[in-house]
Design an enzyme around this catalytic site. Structure first.
Site, PDB file in Angstrom:
ATOM      1  N   ASP A   1       0.742  -1.244  -0.073  1.00 52.07           N
ATOM      2  CA  ASP A   1       0.117  -0.084   0.043  1.00 52.07           C
ATOM      3  C   ASP A   1       0.856   1.298  -0.034  1.00 52.07           C
ATOM      4  OD1 ASP A   1      -2.482  -1.469  -0.117  1.00 52.07           O
ATOM      5  OD2 ASP A   1      -2.805  -1.110   2.266  1.00 52.07           O
TER       6      ASP A   1
ATOM      7  N   ASN B   1      -5.389   8.562   1.738  1.00 54.93           N
ATOM      8  CA  ASN B   1      -5.707   8.126   3.189  1.00 54.93           C
ATOM      9  C   ASN B   1      -5.957   9.075   3.902  1.00 54.93           C
ATOM     10  OD1 ASN B   1      -5.502   5.319   2.289  1.00 54.93           O
ATOM     11  ND2 ASN B   1      -3.665   5.154   3.557  1.00 54.93           N
ATOM     12  N   GLU B   2      -5.226   9.896   4.513  1.00 53.25           N
ATOM     13  CA  GLU B   2      -5.392  10.821   5.534  1.00 53.25           C
ATOM     14  C   GLU B   2      -4.414  11.968   5.524  1.00 53.25           C
ATOM     15  OE1 GLU B   2      -2.299   8.543   6.626  1.00 53.25           O
ATOM     16  OE2 GLU B   2      -3.975   7.534   6.882  1.00 53.25           O
TER      17      GLU B   2
ATOM     18  N   THR C   1      -9.422   2.822   7.294  1.00 52.79           N
ATOM     19  CA  THR C   1      -8.649   1.509   7.818  1.00 52.79           C
ATOM     20  C   THR C   1      -7.227   1.550   7.958  1.00 52.79           C
ATOM     21  OG1 THR C   1      -8.110   0.755   5.330  1.00 52.79           O
ATOM     22  CG2 THR C   1     -10.321   0.159   6.506  1.00 52.79           C
ATOM     23  N   ALA C   2      -6.520   2.980   7.835  1.00 56.85           N
ATOM     24  CA  ALA C   2      -5.290   3.005   7.978  1.00 56.85           C
ATOM     25  C   ALA C   2      -5.031   3.742   9.440  1.00 56.85           C
ATOM     26  CB  ALA C   2      -4.461   3.801   6.896  1.00 56.85           C
ATOM     27  N   TYR C   3      -4.312   4.885   9.499  1.00 60.80           N
ATOM     28  CA  TYR C   3      -3.945   5.491  10.740  1.00 60.80           C
ATOM     29  C   TYR C   3      -5.160   5.666  11.694  1.00 60.80           C
ATOM     30  CZ  TYR C   3      -1.665   8.831  13.963  1.00 60.80           C
ATOM     31  OH  TYR C   3      -1.395   9.423  14.978  1.00 60.80           O
ATOM     32  N   ASN C   4      -6.170   6.010  10.959  1.00 62.00           N
ATOM     33  CA  ASN C   4      -7.568   6.425  11.512  1.00 62.00           C
ATOM     34  C   ASN C   4      -7.941   5.076  12.521  1.00 62.00           C
ATOM     35  OD1 ASN C   4     -10.353   7.941  11.873  1.00 62.00           O
ATOM     36  ND2 ASN C   4     -10.586   5.593  11.061  1.00 62.00           N
TER      37      ASN C   4
ATOM     38  N   ASP D   1      -2.576  16.034  21.470  1.00 63.16           N
ATOM     39  CA  ASP D   1      -1.219  15.732  20.590  1.00 63.16           C
ATOM     40  C   ASP D   1      -1.402  16.199  18.930  1.00 63.16           C
ATOM     41  OD1 ASP D   1       0.091  14.807  22.796  1.00 63.16           O
ATOM     42  OD2 ASP D   1      -0.473  12.632  22.250  1.00 63.16           O
TER      43      ASP D   1
END
Length: 279
Positions: A52, A129-130, A168-171, A157
């Site tokens: 990815d 993604n984000e 589905t990634a960092y989130n 932070d």
């Protein structure tokens, strides 16, 4: 409009690992033998070889031409959310390209517009993604607006804004919800928020409607770090960031594009057959 298969222009975007480079060389030879055109500058199809992260890099490399390109992901490790083909299936991939029907599945993208203190014009970025906003050396204090209305003053932070596929990634690691990409929404997830008797935030992920937009106005300071997918931007004072669902989309060739919930299952849960093998 129908494109003759022999005139299809292919670009191969691979990471630097020996396995990925070997597969790239094999694919190049197969495409030459079958009269495809190898064109890194103006391709019809971009084949990403790696994972990815490699596909994210390919997306940003070709983001100026997204409307003309379809992506295909070949994974050389674990199955990713954007990689449908295994490295031992490249012969089947070539056959699929030969019988190409131009079908595609598309996903929404995140538009990021940043007003810096040292520039009269906004910087614009695009995320698959984000995007996150964090502070380097102290608590981040940021006013959060939804659709132009002040929602809260965040202390913590940082904050993460993700697309449905990016959910589905960092989130997800921030306990955000997994969102199907057919829903053209954005999601805000908090990173280490401060909640006590003095300072309060919602302390919960938020799903934002597609017609709304998100605005962050951080307090004074130049040590904020802005990330857009794997790219980071720092050492510039940020006055305001606006996020919204982009009018642009990413397109994947629909030869065997896996169902979204199947991807989620395989990535995070596994199949019953795999569970039995572990017993």
């Amino acid at each position: 409009m129908t494109t003759e298969v022999k005139k299809m222009k292919i670009a191969i975007f691979a990471n630097k690992r020996p396995k990925s480079q070997a597969i790239k060389q094999k694919l190049q030879q197969k495409f030459i033998e079958r009269h495809f055109i190898l064109d890194d500058k103006d391709p019809d199809v971009v084949i990403s070889i790696g994972g990815d992260g490699t596909l994210l890099s390919a997306f940003h490399h070709y983001q100026d031409n997204l409307e003309k390109i379809r992506f295909v992901g070949v994974h050389t490790g674990h199955l990713g959310f954007y990689t449908d083909w295994r490295d031992d299936e490249i012969d089947d991939l070539v056959v699929s390209l030969q019988s190409d029907n131009r079908q595609a599945v598309s996903y929404p993208l995140l538009e990021v517009s940043v007003k810096y203190a040292d520039s009269p014009t906004r910087a614009r970025y695009l995320a698959l993604n984000e995007s996150t906003l964090k502070r380097n050396s102290a608590t981040m204090v940021t006013d959060v607006y939804i659709g132009g209305e002040l929602f809260e003053r965040f202390r913590g932070d940082g904050l993460c804004v993700s697309t449905p596929t990016g959910s589905t990634a960092y989130n997800k690691s921030l306990d955000g919800a997994v969102v199907h990409p057919n829903l053209e929404v954005l999601q805000i997830a908090e990173i280490g928020s401060i909640n006590n008797r003095v300072f309060r935030t919602l302390s919960s992920p938020m799903i934002i409607a597609p017609n709304d937009w998100i605005t962050f106005r951080p307090t004074k300071g130049s040590d904020f770090i802005l990330t857009v997918d794997s790219d980071s931007y720092h050492n510039r004072k940020i006055c305001e960031i606006q996020y919204k669902v982009s009018k642009r989309r990413i397109y994947f060739a629909k030869y065997r594009h896996m169902h979204f919930w199947r991807r989620v299952q395989e990535a995070f849960i596994g199949t019953e057959d795999e569970d039995r093998m572990d017993l």
